[in-house]
Design an enzyme around this catalytic site. Structure first.
Site, PDB file in Angstrom:
ATOM      1  N   ARG A 120       0.813   0.690   2.840  1.00 40.84           N
ATOM      2  CA  ARG A 120      -0.170   1.617   2.278  1.00 40.84           C
ATOM      3  C   ARG A 120       0.514   2.935   1.926  1.00 40.84           C
ATOM      4  O   ARG A 120       0.387   3.935   2.625  1.00 40.84           O
ATOM      5  CB  ARG A 120      -1.320   1.817   3.247  1.00 40.84           C
ATOM      6  CG  ARG A 120      -2.259   0.630   3.262  1.00 40.84           C
ATOM      7  CD  ARG A 120      -3.669   1.023   3.647  1.00 40.84           C
ATOM      8  NE  ARG A 120      -4.638   0.123   3.049  1.00 40.84           N
ATOM      9  CZ  ARG A 120      -5.945   0.245   3.219  1.00 40.84           C
ATOM     10  NH1 ARG A 120      -6.438   1.219   3.943  1.00 40.84           N
ATOM     11  NH2 ARG A 120      -6.766  -0.608   2.644  1.00 40.84           N
ATOM     12  N   GLN A 125      -0.251   1.350  -4.360  1.00 41.20           N
ATOM     13  CA  GLN A 125      -1.713   1.322  -4.477  1.00 41.20           C
ATOM     14  C   GLN A 125      -2.199   0.285  -5.474  1.00 41.20           C
ATOM     15  O   GLN A 125      -3.240  -0.341  -5.267  1.00 41.20           O
ATOM     16  CB  GLN A 125      -2.231   2.704  -4.864  1.00 41.20           C
ATOM     17  CG  GLN A 125      -2.193   3.705  -3.726  1.00 41.20           C
ATOM     18  CD  GLN A 125      -2.746   5.066  -4.116  1.00 41.20           C
ATOM     19  OE1 GLN A 125      -2.994   5.321  -5.300  1.00 41.20           O
ATOM     20  NE2 GLN A 125      -2.929   5.934  -3.151  1.00 41.20           N
ATOM     21  N   ASP A 128      -2.601  -3.092  -3.736  1.00 41.17           N
ATOM     22  CA  ASP A 128      -3.368  -3.090  -2.488  1.00 41.17           C
ATOM     23  C   ASP A 128      -4.644  -3.918  -2.631  1.00 41.17           C
ATOM     24  O   ASP A 128      -5.710  -3.413  -2.971  1.00 41.17           O
ATOM     25  CB  ASP A 128      -3.699  -1.650  -2.100  1.00 41.17           C
ATOM     26  CG  ASP A 128      -4.340  -1.540  -0.729  1.00 41.17           C
ATOM     27  OD1 ASP A 128      -4.632  -2.593  -0.118  1.00 41.17           O
ATOM     28  OD2 ASP A 128      -4.566  -0.404  -0.280  1.00 41.17           O
ATOM     29  N   SER A 131      -7.756  -3.051  -0.342  1.00 41.89           N
ATOM     30  CA  SER A 131      -8.623  -1.980  -0.833  1.00 41.89           C
ATOM     31  C   SER A 131      -9.478  -2.446  -2.003  1.00 41.89           C
ATOM     32  O   SER A 131     -10.680  -2.146  -2.069  1.00 41.89           O
ATOM     33  CB  SER A 131      -7.777  -0.766  -1.247  1.00 41.89           C
ATOM     34  OG  SER A 131      -7.213  -0.139  -0.116  1.00 41.89           O
ATOM     35  N   TYR A 227      -5.483   3.215   8.753  1.00 41.85           N
ATOM     36  CA  TYR A 227      -6.369   2.356   9.538  1.00 41.85           C
ATOM     37  C   TYR A 227      -6.673   3.002  10.887  1.00 41.85           C
ATOM     38  O   TYR A 227      -5.975   3.893  11.357  1.00 41.85           O
ATOM     39  CB  TYR A 227      -5.713   0.991   9.780  1.00 41.85           C
ATOM     40  CG  TYR A 227      -5.601   0.132   8.555  1.00 41.85           C
ATOM     41  CD1 TYR A 227      -6.731  -0.445   7.996  1.00 41.85           C
ATOM     42  CD2 TYR A 227      -4.369  -0.103   7.966  1.00 41.85           C
ATOM     43  CE1 TYR A 227      -6.630  -1.252   6.873  1.00 41.85           C
ATOM     44  CE2 TYR A 227      -4.259  -0.902   6.836  1.00 41.85           C
ATOM     45  CZ  TYR A 227      -5.394  -1.475   6.302  1.00 41.85           C
ATOM     46  OH  TYR A 227      -5.286  -2.256   5.192  1.00 41.85           O
TER      47      TYR A 227
END
Length: 393
Positions: A120, A125, A128, A131, A227
């Site tokens: 992360r 991104q 990901d 997400s 997280y």
């Protein structure tokens, strides 16, 4: 090099690992794309769209002939064993719960990349998938709640009287939780939220929600990579005690708390659910990983009698949330997959650079070794015993 995509065969899975857009992206990189006929049907993508993008649509893939295999759900051990030694797989791996498959991938000498392991960091991104799929799932939780809740979400002032807005409580303010907050607000509900990470308070407020601060130890709850960390048992008990009155005051409760690689934390007891008003709805997005709510069953709606004895609360174990919206979920997921594959493709050849922290971090198995340490330990295969080529991780 040949890249293959099959139709997903796990029950309830409607997504696909490639769209016509990502096929065109990969073809432009010099890759040969083969896709099974009907692979994109559930996502609204016709075979002709894939063909127009440059893919070869085939009745059945020959997995042993592929250089790269793209997928959504974790593979079965049987599929993993069919892949050619030295080939690459990219998709969701769920290593904590799919140990036989991880072992089969290692034994088959497959270089497997699990999207859950993508670091992360800002540069990753666009890869990901956790997400992107949480975005879909968070939206879906509110839609599922609204269809079951027997009242309106928004405030209505009419000549016949005033209908107050629903009170929605969201537990967990990660990507899914924040999307749930925003969606519930757009539907006109009063939204409250809690997360063990105090840093999420500003994000909740930015979406119009009210953050509930339980005054728990912030340092004990902050994990890595954005997280949360699992709370100790005494803090978890205290958390539930502090949450109880907020749960009882809610019309809709949505739980989204998850800790990668571990069972979902228990946030709400059956007794807390029974304390809600008759007609209330609880949606547990973490049901597939054990659930945030005591007694939840993945894929089922349960009726929990209220403590007052005047009705019941509907407890929903939401399953395959992202797959219920396969078109947009596939659009986002396929782009995550294609971006990761593009990162390791040079001049038409897929050649992962294991000095790249994104590629190294996402690698689950390689050259017979399990590179994700917690999974390796669970399998009794410590990474230090791995026989990797010199210079590799």
């Amino acid at each position: 090099m040949k890249v293959g995509i099959e139709r997903e065969r796990r029950a309830g899975e409607r997504r696909v690992a490639a769209t016509a857009e990502t096929v065109a992206q990969l073809v432009a990189l010099g890759l040969q794309i083969e896709i099974e006929a009907g692979a994109g049907t559930e996502s609204g993508i016709a075979d002709v769209a894939y063909a127009d993008a440059g893919a070869r649509v085939v009745p059945q893939l020959q997995l042993s002939e592929l250089d790269v295999y793209l997928h959504v759900r974790p593979l079965t051990p049987e599929v993993a064993a069919t892949l050619a030694p030295g080939s690459i797989s990219i998709g969701l791996g769920s290593p904590a719960t799919e140990l036989p498959t991880v072992a089969a991938l290692a034994d088959a000498q497959v270089t497997a990349f699990a999207l859950e392991l993508v670091p992360r960091i800002s540069r990753a991104q666009s890869m990901d998938a956790l997400s992107s799929q949480a975005l879909v799932a968070g939206y879906r939780t509110v839609i599922e709640a609204a269809t079951r809740y027997p009242r309106f979400f928004p405030l209505y002032m009419t000549a016949a009287g005033t209908i107050p807005p629903a009170r929605v409580l969201v537990l967990g303010a990660g990507v899914a939780g924040l999307q749930a907050i925003g969606t519930a607000k757009r539907l006109g509900a009063r939204v409250f939220a809690n997360d063990v990470r105090p840093a999420s308070a500003d994000e909740v407020r930015s979406l119009g929600g009210t953050f509930i601060d339980l005054d728990l130890d912030a340092a004990a709850a902050e994990g890595t990579g954005g997280y949360a960390r699992a709370l100790s048992e005494d803090r978890a008990v205290r958390q539930r005690e502090l949450l109880a009155p907020h749960v009882a005051a809610s019309d809709v409760l949505i739980t989204t708390a998850a800790i990668p690689g571990r069972a979902a934390p228990l946030l709400v007891t059956r007794e807390m659910i029974a304390g809600m008003r008759a007609g209330s709805v609880v949606i547990d997005l973490a049901a597939e990983s054990g659930g945030n709510v005591e007694g939840v069953v993945s894929g089922q709606d349960l009726l929990v009698p209220t403590a007052a004895g005047d009705g019941h609360v509907t407890l929903v174990g939401l399953k395959d949330a992202a797959s219920t919206m396969p078109s947009d979920a596939s659009r986002l997921y396929a782009k995550n997959v294609a971006n990761l594959l593009a990162l390791m493709t040079v001049d038409g050849q897929v050649a992962p650079d294991f000095d790249d922290e994104v590629i190294a971090g996402a690698c689950l198995t390689r050259a017979g070794a399990v590179l994700h340490e917690p999974t390796a330990v669970a399998l009794g295969r410590p990474p230090e015993r791995a026989q990797l080529p010199e210079g590799d991780i």
